[in-house]
Structure formats: C-alpha cells, structure tokens
Design an enzyme around this catalytic site. Structure first.
Site, PDB file in Angstrom:
ATOM      1  N   LYS A  24      -1.111  -0.529  -3.130  1.00 17.71           N
ATOM      2  CA  LYS A  24      -0.005   0.403  -3.416  1.00 17.71           C
ATOM      3  C   LYS A  24       1.314  -0.335  -3.336  1.00 17.71           C
ATOM      4  CE  LYS A  24       1.936   0.845   0.875  1.00 17.71           C
ATOM      5  NZ  LYS A  24       3.019   0.024   1.206  1.00 17.71           N
ATOM      6  N   ASP A  61      -1.089   4.665   6.201  1.00 14.94           N
ATOM      7  CA  ASP A  61      -1.236   4.558   4.744  1.00 14.94           C
ATOM      8  C   ASP A  61      -2.641   4.902   4.262  1.00 14.94           C
ATOM      9  OD1 ASP A  61       1.353   3.752   4.221  1.00 14.94           O
ATOM     10  OD2 ASP A  61       0.883   1.615   4.343  1.00 14.94           O
TER      11      ASP A  61
END
Ligand code: C5P
Length: 306
Positions: A12, A138
């Site tokens: 990401k 995350d």
C-alpha cells in the site's frame, strides 16, 4: 478439501496521512487515505499434517521465526482452533521491507485470509477485521484493500471510490529503513501536532477521489500529504534529496509513504512513469513502476507477476 493455496498480498501507499491526536495508549489518531498497489508479495500456504507453523522465505532480512507477523497471524488462529494442525507458509518477497509499504502487514493479512479458507473456518468480515487489528494497525486495510479512508488507529475503514490505473513510480533507498515507532514518537516529542500545516484538508482529498473526472489524478497528486515527512525528511537527507529529484521531473505529485523510507510519484500515465523511473540516477535506490490495485488479498494469478 483444499490442502494448499497461493495468494497475492499487495503493498500500500498513503495518499494522505494526517496525525490528528495523541492517544493515551501511545498510538496516534490518524486520518489516512490508503491505496493498494500492484507491487505484491506471493504467499503459498500448505497443510503439512503436523502442528508446526513454518515460515520459509529466501529474503535474508525477513525473519522466519515467531517474530514474523505472518507467523503471529497463523499462531493467533491456531490458538483459537488448536485441532486444525499447522501450516507451511512460503513468502516470496517483492515488497521492500522497512519501506512504509505495509509489506509485513499484507503478508499477515494473507495468512488470515488463507487459513480461513484452508481450515474452512467461515470467518465473517468482522472477525477477520477484529483478528487483523490485533496484529497491527495496517493489517485490517490490507485484507480488503483498494482505496480506503482509515481513521482511529488506522483500523476504522470506509471504502472510497476505487482509483483505477493510477500510474506510480515507487522509490526505496536501498539500505535505509525507517522505524515506524521512532517516527511517531519523534512527531509527538517535538510537539508537531499543534502546528499541522494541513489541518482538516482531508476533505479536499476525499472530494478529488470522489470526482472521478479526467483531472482527478492531477488533483489527487496536488493534495498528497504526509505529516510524518515533517520528522523523517529533516533526519534523512537521502530521502529528501530523492523527493527533490523526483519533483524536478515530470511527476504530477511526490510523497513519502507511511513512515518511509519509500517515496512515490504519481505520473500522468505509464509511459511517463517509465521515463521518470529511468531519470532516477541514484545508485542506491530501488525503483518500481506500478499501478494502483483495486483490491487487497486475492488469489495469485501467474500473469500478475510484477
Ligand atoms: O500498529 P503497528 O504495530 O503497525 O504500529 C507500529 C508503531 O507505529 C506503533 O508501535 C506506534 O509506535 C506507531 N503507530 C502510532 N499510531 C498509529 C499507528 C502506529 O503511533 N495510529
């Protein structure tokens, strides 16, 4: 019954990271826009008929013991379902480590998704999010991926309109990894929360993502923001020099991802991204040209090799 499977675990980037509060638990309240990218690890999960959780990885800097977040993910589910045995997890590492790209978090997310299928657990999305939040801030995002607004510690997620075909150049200083706890603690100890230059500007970024017109990539690139640059760039000239040399090229926008050390550029299209990548003449920087990806953990498909 399924005895093995192969998954794609995308990295990401943060298109937006604003620190909005100090939490009493030592963490920080955040407003983030997270985006999955095609640069991915591959995870092969195999049932072995023993109770052992085994991590195999050829990358010399990836631990294969119980400190690996993928091991912790398997252990968490094994503790809850002790009769289901162990698993062998082979990680093919493409995502750089210590990079601010959530590689370890995405590997852990893949283990949760994979064991749910391999062990036939029938976990709900809510249970997957709950377990993943125990592993790291995350990890919940990495499960579903795409384009997401993340608040709280980073685990309270709202999907945003998918950003497709965002052309990206990912640049990672080869021998420089940044400690995420160090970055957040330094931000706190320097009292930078009180002087945020971008307070509340996330709404403009959200509007740009929602607009979906021809100029939206350009607008998104203009609104890129990361509060952690305020501590990491002054401490690491190598990263700020890399950012400057990208800004001198034909990029639409440039930002450090997460706590670094990766810096990424948004380009007008893939041809431009390729030119930008070729223009980076730092010997000690690894460079990838990639695009945004509309989902998180998914089946590995051979043609998707990056
Ligand atoms: O949750 P995770 O273990 O991935 O976080 C790594 C470190 O990043 C934490 O130990 C903390 O220092 C910092 N962090 C934070 N606030 C957040 C997320 C992470 O301070 N919302």
């Amino acid at each position: 019954m399924l005895s093995s499977l192969s998954l794609k675990a995308p990295a990401k980037i943060n298109l937006y990271l604003e620190i909005t509060g100090n939490r009493p638990d030592g963490y920080h309240d955040l407003v983030m826009v997270l985006q999955s990218i095609e640069l991915s690890d591959r995870l092969d999960l195999r049932m072995t008929g023993t109770d052992k959780i085994q991590i195999l990885c050829a990358h010399p800097e990836v631990p294969t013991d119980e400190t690996n977040l993928a091991y912790k993910a398997a252990k968490l589910l094994q503790n809850l379902y002790p009769d289901l045995g162990g698993v062998e997890i082979t990680i093919t590492k493409n995502i750089p480590i210590g990079a601010g790209l959530a590689g370890g978090s995405s590997d852990a997310a893949a283990v949760l998704v994979g064991l749910d299928r391999l062990w036939n657990l029938g976990l709900t999305q809510g249970e997957l999010v709950e377990f993943s939040a125990q592993l790291g801030s995350d990890v919940p995002f990495c499960i579903s991926g795409g384009t997401v607004l993340a608040v709280g510690r980073g685990e309270v997620l709202s999907p945003l309109p998918a950003l497709e075909n965002l052309a990206l150049v990912i640049c990672k200083p080869r021998n420089l990894g940044i400690s995420t706890p160090w970055a957040y603690q330094t931000f706190r100890s320097q009292g930078l929360l009180a002087t945020s230059p971008n307070k509340g500007n996330s709404s403009q970024m959200l509007a740009a993502i929602a607009s979906r017109d021809e100029s939206s990539h350009r607008q998104i690139a203009r609104l890129l923001y990361n509060d952690l640059e305020r501590v990491v760039l002054p401490a690491h000239p190598q990263i700020s020099n890399l950012k400057s040399s990208l800004e001198a090229q034909e990029c639409l926008g440039v930002l450090m991802s997460g706590s670094g050390s990766t810096v990424f550029a948004i380009a007008q299209n893939l041809a431009s991204a390729q030119r930008i990548a070729e223009g980076i003449n730092h010997d000690d920087v690894d460079v990838w040209v990639t695009t945004s990806c509309i989902s998180g953990i998914q089946d590995w498909q051979p043609e998707l090799i990056n």
